[in-house]
Motif scaffolding. Sequence first.
Motif, PDB file in Angstrom:
ATOM      1  N   HIS A 162      -1.002 -13.738   0.387  1.00  0.00           N
ATOM      2  CA  HIS A 162      -0.774 -13.037   1.660  1.00  0.00           C
ATOM      3  C   HIS A 162      -1.308 -13.922   2.779  1.00  0.00           C
ATOM      4  N   LEU A 163      -0.402 -14.400   3.621  1.00  0.00           N
ATOM      5  CA  LEU A 163      -0.750 -15.338   4.686  1.00  0.00           C
ATOM      6  C   LEU A 163      -0.624 -14.657   6.041  1.00  0.00           C
ATOM      7  N   VAL A 164      -1.604 -14.867   6.903  1.00  0.00           N
ATOM      8  CA  VAL A 164      -1.590 -14.291   8.252  1.00  0.00           C
ATOM      9  C   VAL A 164      -1.785 -15.435   9.255  1.00  0.00           C
ATOM     10  N   GLU A 165      -0.899 -15.503  10.227  1.00  0.00           N
ATOM     11  CA  GLU A 165      -0.976 -16.555  11.250  1.00  0.00           C
ATOM     12  C   GLU A 165      -0.837 -15.920  12.630  1.00  0.00           C
ATOM     13  N   SER A 166      -1.604 -16.417  13.579  1.00  0.00           N
ATOM     14  CA  SER A 166      -1.588 -15.865  14.940  1.00  0.00           C
ATOM     15  C   SER A 166      -1.648 -17.002  15.947  1.00  0.00           C
ATOM     16  N   GLY A 167      -1.027 -16.770  17.096  1.00  0.00           N
ATOM     17  CA  GLY A 167      -1.104 -17.790  18.137  1.00  0.00           C
ATOM     18  C   GLY A 167      -0.438 -17.359  19.417  1.00  0.00           C
ATOM     19  N   GLY A 168      -0.473 -18.258  20.361  1.00  0.00           N
ATOM     20  CA  GLY A 168       0.145 -17.993  21.653  1.00  0.00           C
ATOM     21  C   GLY A 168      -0.329 -18.986  22.682  1.00  0.00           C
ATOM     22  N   ASP A 174       3.199 -12.551   9.274  1.00  0.00           N
ATOM     23  CA  ASP A 174       2.567 -11.941   8.102  1.00  0.00           C
ATOM     24  C   ASP A 174       3.514 -12.187   6.926  1.00  0.00           C
ATOM     25  N   THR A 175       3.066 -13.004   5.967  1.00  0.00           N
ATOM     26  CA  THR A 175       3.945 -13.433   4.882  1.00  0.00           C
ATOM     27  C   THR A 175       3.313 -13.106   3.534  1.00  0.00           C
ATOM     28  N   SER A 176       4.072 -12.419   2.694  1.00  0.00           N
ATOM     29  CA  SER A 176       3.636 -12.168   1.324  1.00  0.00           C
ATOM     30  C   SER A 176       4.584 -12.893   0.381  1.00  0.00           C
ATOM     31  N   LYS A 177       4.004 -13.583  -0.597  1.00  0.00           N
ATOM     32  CA  LYS A 177       4.809 -14.353  -1.557  1.00  0.00           C
ATOM     33  C   LYS A 177       4.393 -13.987  -2.975  1.00  0.00           C
ATOM     34  N   TRP A 178       5.390 -13.864  -3.835  1.00  0.00           N
ATOM     35  CA  TRP A 178       5.139 -13.681  -5.254  1.00  0.00           C
ATOM     36  C   TRP A 178       5.867 -14.814  -5.978  1.00  0.00           C
ATOM     37  N   PHE A 179       5.086 -15.688  -6.627  1.00  0.00           N
ATOM     38  CA  PHE A 179       5.651 -16.908  -7.227  1.00  0.00           C
ATOM     39  C   PHE A 179       5.551 -16.845  -8.748  1.00  0.00           C
ATOM     40  N   VAL A 180       6.655 -17.144  -9.407  1.00  0.00           N
ATOM     41  CA  VAL A 180       6.702 -17.176 -10.871  1.00  0.00           C
ATOM     42  C   VAL A 180       7.402 -18.463 -11.290  1.00  0.00           C
ATOM     43  N   SER A 181       6.865 -19.149 -12.298  1.00  0.00           N
ATOM     44  CA  SER A 181       7.565 -20.329 -12.810  1.00  0.00           C
ATOM     45  C   SER A 181       7.799 -20.203 -14.308  1.00  0.00           C
ATOM     46  N   SER A 182       8.698 -21.019 -14.799  1.00  0.00           N
ATOM     47  CA  SER A 182       8.990 -21.011 -16.237  1.00  0.00           C
ATOM     48  C   SER A 182       7.853 -21.620 -17.038  1.00  0.00           C
ATOM     49  N   GLN A 183       6.868 -22.205 -16.350  1.00  0.00           N
ATOM     50  CA  GLN A 183       5.688 -22.742 -17.045  1.00  0.00           C
ATOM     51  C   GLN A 183       4.529 -21.762 -17.057  1.00  0.00           C
ATOM     52  N   GLY A 184       4.727 -20.569 -16.477  1.00  0.00           N
ATOM     53  CA  GLY A 184       3.699 -19.539 -16.571  1.00  0.00           C
ATOM     54  C   GLY A 184       2.956 -19.216 -15.289  1.00  0.00           C
ATOM     55  N   ILE A 228      -1.858 -24.356 -14.483  1.00  0.00           N
ATOM     56  CA  ILE A 228      -1.053 -23.140 -14.388  1.00  0.00           C
ATOM     57  C   ILE A 228      -1.959 -22.009 -13.918  1.00  0.00           C
ATOM     58  N   SER A 229      -1.621 -21.427 -12.769  1.00  0.00           N
ATOM     59  CA  SER A 229      -2.484 -20.397 -12.182  1.00  0.00           C
ATOM     60  C   SER A 229      -1.798 -19.032 -12.223  1.00  0.00           C
ATOM     61  N   GLN A 230      -2.618 -18.016 -12.456  1.00  0.00           N
ATOM     62  CA  GLN A 230      -2.167 -16.632 -12.329  1.00  0.00           C
ATOM     63  C   GLN A 230      -3.244 -15.922 -11.522  1.00  0.00           C
ATOM     64  N   THR A 231      -3.003 -15.772 -10.245  1.00  0.00           N
ATOM     65  CA  THR A 231      -4.074 -15.304  -9.367  1.00  0.00           C
ATOM     66  C   THR A 231      -3.500 -14.783  -8.049  1.00  0.00           C
ATOM     67  N   THR A 232      -4.393 -14.396  -7.157  1.00  0.00           N
ATOM     68  CA  THR A 232      -3.995 -13.971  -5.815  1.00  0.00           C
ATOM     69  C   THR A 232      -4.840 -14.711  -4.785  1.00  0.00           C
ATOM     70  N   TRP A 233      -4.340 -14.788  -3.578  1.00  0.00           N
ATOM     71  CA  TRP A 233      -5.057 -15.459  -2.483  1.00  0.00           C
ATOM     72  C   TRP A 233      -4.642 -14.821  -1.167  1.00  0.00           C
ATOM     73  N   GLU A 234      -5.572 -14.733  -0.226  1.00  0.00           N
ATOM     74  CA  GLU A 234      -5.258 -14.151   1.084  1.00  0.00           C
ATOM     75  C   GLU A 234      -5.928 -14.955   2.185  1.00  0.00           C
ATOM     76  N   THR A 235      -5.226 -15.118   3.311  1.00  0.00           N
ATOM     77  CA  THR A 235      -5.815 -15.783   4.473  1.00  0.00           C
ATOM     78  C   THR A 235      -7.028 -14.993   4.959  1.00  0.00           C
ATOM     79  N   PRO A 236      -8.165 -15.650   5.104  1.00  0.00           N
ATOM     80  CA  PRO A 236      -9.297 -14.940   5.717  1.00  0.00           C
ATOM     81  C   PRO A 236      -8.938 -14.533   7.148  1.00  0.00           C
ATOM     82  N   HIS A 237      -9.054 -13.278   7.462  1.00  0.00           N
ATOM     83  CA  HIS A 237      -8.807 -12.840   8.835  1.00  0.00           C
ATOM     84  C   HIS A 237      -9.609 -11.586   9.121  1.00  0.00           C
TER      85      HIS A 237
END
Lengths: 479, 443
Positions: free
Chosen positions: A167-173, A151-161, A102-111
């Motif tokens: 924060h995810l960043v993706e680029s291309g072309g 550019d995607t931000s997500k906040w995730f909560v579960s009933s297990q805590g 069970i994690s309670q933390t943050t993470w971001e794409t290195p960019h």
Amino acid sequence: MFEYAAAAVDGALSAGATYADARVVVTRTESIDVLNQAVESVDHTESAGVGVRALIGSSWGFYATGEMTETAARDAGAMASAIAQASALVPGAPLELADVAISQTTWETPHVEDPFQVSLSEKVDLLIGVTTTMQGVPGIALARASLGFFDTSKWFVSSQGHRIHQHLVESGGGFDATAVGEFETQRRSYPQSFGQYETGGYEVIRRWDFPANAQRIAEEAAALLSAPEMEEGEKSLILEGSQMALQIHESVGHAIELDRILGWEAGLAGTSHLELEKLNTHRYGSEVMNITADATLPGSLGSFGFDDEGTPAQAVDIVRDGRWVGVLSGRDSAARAGVSPGGMVRGDGFNRLPMVRMTNVGLLPGDSSLDEIIAETGDGVYMATNRSWSIDDRRLNFQFGCEIGWEVKNGKLGRMVRNPTYTGITPQFWGGLDMLAGVDEMVYWGTPNCGKGQPIQIGHTGHPATPGRFANVRVGVRG
Amino acid sequence: MSAEQNVTEQVLELVGSDAQAEVTVNAGTSALTRFANSFIHQNVGEEGATVSLRLAVDGRVASGTTTNLDVDALDRFVADTIEAARVQPVDPDWPGLVAPTAIPDLEHFDPAAADASPELRAEQVKAFVDADPDLSAAGYFETVGMKVAFANSAGHRTAGRFSRAVLDGIQQTPTSSGSGHAAGVGPAAIDAATAGALAAQRARDGAGTFDTKPGEYEVVLAPECVATVAAFLSVYGFNAKAALEGQSFVRVGEAQFDSSITLVDDVIDQRALGIAFDSEGTPKQRLKLIDGGVTSSLAHDRRTARKAGTVSTGHATAGSDVWGPIAHTLFLEEGSDPVDEMIAGIERGIYVATFNYCRVLDPKSLVVTGLTRNGTFMIENGRITGAVSNLRFTQSFVAALGPGKVLGIGNDARFGDSEFGPGMAHVPSLRLGAWNFTGGADG
């Protein structure tokens, strides 16, 4: 934003769910398309909402709303439970969830460089410049170029805590040139079909150096129209890296999805030729074949901190020395199959039920090089850049077309051929893998358009790959 | 004025007089109940609205979509779109906006689809599954109800509603599968038990397959296959952008198809799904794409129409600036041949229930590769003699329907579930003189 996700989980539990989780997802995208020096489209999107999963018995109930209030989120949770409850009319064995930390933390794409802070003018100028170069090549009718950013931000909560913010960043072309003949068209693309996408910022675009490659790509497209058609036969096939990546995606990546193996995707995507009881014994390919699914690779499109069930990103062995040893899984499928959960469940935006998805499914490099592979090939063909792809519902019988091919005779690259295609059966084909280029030629190819599920979801996956050679392949199939 | 229309007016007010703008709001509910291994395992629903805005500032064009309807969010959304437009080069092909135009008064909408409960969907799934309890069933039942409002700064206003209900499922033995499909404006159009029974029959008949040699065979294609053929003709051929770029097979006025083939795009048909106007607010025309074998017209949006010196046929879609206009309410004219009679006329051929994973090798010749799935049967001396393993084909869809190649048209037209999804093509079974199978189960 966590409060909306928590309200949704509360709503689901209050309505009877045995487990619930919720994601608030805010996604921004920007896409730019240029055709023949004219801007076809500059489009930006923003989507925001909460999606909640409720587990009751044998079924997930899922409900999503774009209304960002605690009341709407709570109602969505209750609705998810009501939907799951209705599934009991056609019940199966109860679903269970494999244990995860069970994690309670943050993470971001290195960019390095936020792509949304780079001016539109700079982006448009880049694309117009590339199409201008391509149009300067005689015979090129269509010169296209495009960029896309997520550019995607997500906040995730579960009933297990769980309580995780990402924060995810993706680029291309990419760009392509098309020569139009009387009866057919010929196209060349760079860096690959549909462009190259990675996790990261605008530095991804700068690194691929579009301007330096536009002239060559256009010249190849023009030359293809008058190149001889590839002859049908059976010979050694050398695949360029991005086509190798697609080969992995289609004939390995989808086949090892545990939900397909369990029959959960039988209606649309299909099942798999793999049988669980043969895990650890089935021979997938030659001993040169080693495949991992690694969601921790910096820069690769299938990388993240946690999947959409809150399971940490991880590396899982899939094929070791040609033997099938692993699957792509989530908490429910892992529990059903009795394997460890792989942290490979993701949803497309706030309004889609997360499902098993490829992360970065790729080949470990070999010890050769493309030049050495060609030098050691007596009678073969070298194919580059995908043009068409088709594979059956068990991921067994495939036929791929590439944009360009070259004959290989007596260790040397020969004449260019048009309409190169090849076909095969998955285990036999991979059984013929006999040479792989080394780590110096490794690219983390990205697939930004992987469709799966009902309603359909578009997934972003990564595929580390190098060029490689396959023995005795049927090539030159045509209608 | 509806809530959706209010939002369109709100957005136009935010745009002000500095830009030409068109706004579309789609709002409603959709839900899908999914089953596999004969039980419901994923059951989803959503509600919400999407605002789509395209605008031009002095001929400089940008577009955007958002799901965030907060006042502040809409304000920022509009400002961002205007700012994106301002830094663009002038678009020489910007076609401007639709003037106020009458839209046909029609609605393909059934409130029973919009309001369908998860219990109703579960009952339909149960009927499909129970059609043969000894087999393993998989698929989905979907219900959708949407309201659409359109407004532009030229004063054009319109609105509509649409709904659909779709059942798509398979029944499986350990060695074979068969499919059943149904689609319509509401749940009443779906007979899940009948679809389940057809799928079960195909699965049972398909058990014990044998391999057959690839090669050219006469075929009978069920509506799912024909729907994919029709959809590919539309997307890659009758798309005016593809034609203007030289990438389409279409040569208007030429007899490119068998004289028995008539293909129409017609949202006014009472069986159709969808709304009466396109994403630019243009009323959708009834468009004869193929008339007695003769290629008759192209689908246009305002941009392609301007380039071609004609008028829009009302086939703009979100994204058609890049992908081109698409006719997606297709009706292939029904024939009078029962499927059994088409089969009876074949000495040696193959019956195909559905195609799988079709991809274009070359758009201009429309050579497509794909596989058969969920029911492939050998026809010998006028009857089905057994099931064969799935086959790969590599075939020009244009050539397959060419002059002299269509030997029968079924009397069984319905919405086929095409490669581009359900509800796009209403088609009968076809008997075709030649189909090029290029690989068997062993490659």
